[in-house]
Write a protein that holds these residues in place. Structure first.
Motif, short mmCIF file in Angstrom:
data_model
loop_
_atom_site.label_atom_id
_atom_site.label_comp_id
_atom_site.label_asym_id
_atom_site.label_seq_id
_atom_site.Cartn_x
_atom_site.Cartn_y
_atom_site.Cartn_z
N ALA A 27 0.83 -1.64 -0.05
CA ALA A 27 -0.03 -0.22 -0.04
C ALA A 27 1.14 1.34 -0.03
N LYS A 28 2.03 1.04 0.98
CA LYS A 28 2.83 2.53 0.38
C LYS A 28 3.45 2.26 -0.62
N ALA A 29 3.69 1.35 -1.32
CA ALA A 29 4.41 1.73 -3.09
C ALA A 29 2.85 2.15 -3.90
N ASP A 30 1.97 2.58 -3.75
CA ASP A 30 1.38 2.76 -3.84
C ASP A 30 0.71 1.49 -5.53
N THR A 35 -2.42 0.05 -9.38
CA THR A 35 -2.84 -1.42 -10.68
C THR A 35 -4.03 -1.48 -10.92
N GLY A 36 -5.24 -0.39 -10.07
CA GLY A 36 -6.49 -0.34 -9.68
C GLY A 36 -7.29 -1.72 -8.86
N ALA A 40 -3.52 -9.75 -9.51
CA ALA A 40 -2.93 -10.40 -10.53
C ALA A 40 -1.87 -9.86 -11.01
N VAL A 41 -1.78 -8.02 -11.42
CA VAL A 41 -1.12 -7.21 -11.61
C VAL A 41 -0.11 -6.94 -10.86
#
Length: 79
Positions: A27-30, A35-36, A40-41
């Motif tokens: 989460a911190k890395a956005d 990735t919405g 999987a991404v």
């Protein structure tokens, strides 16, 4: 038997805490937003990173990522 149950509970709590902290890093890395929330991404990104770490440039990549991570943790860099 009771001691085994207690030890299992402690290990489970430690593992749960580790997983929560790792999720916090994602989460911190956005990555969730970028990735919405496509898991999987996100998993693909992590698999790609693991493949990179299995390669010959492992130490260089670790050094680069470690620097970037430390900068991201720096309170002066927070938005």
């Amino acid at each position: 038997m009771r001691h085994n149950t207690r030890a299992w509970q402690v290990k489970r709590r430690e593992r749960t805490r580790q997983l929560i902290e790792l999720g916090g890093l994602v989460a911190k890395a956005d990555l969730v937003e970028l990735t919405g929330d496509d898991r999987a991404v996100i998993l693909g990104l992590l698999v790609e990173a693991a493949a990179t770490l299995r390669g010959e440039s492992r130490e260089q990549q670790l050094t680069l990522w470690r620097r970037r991570g430390r900068r991201a943790f720096d309170p002066e860099n927070c938005q």
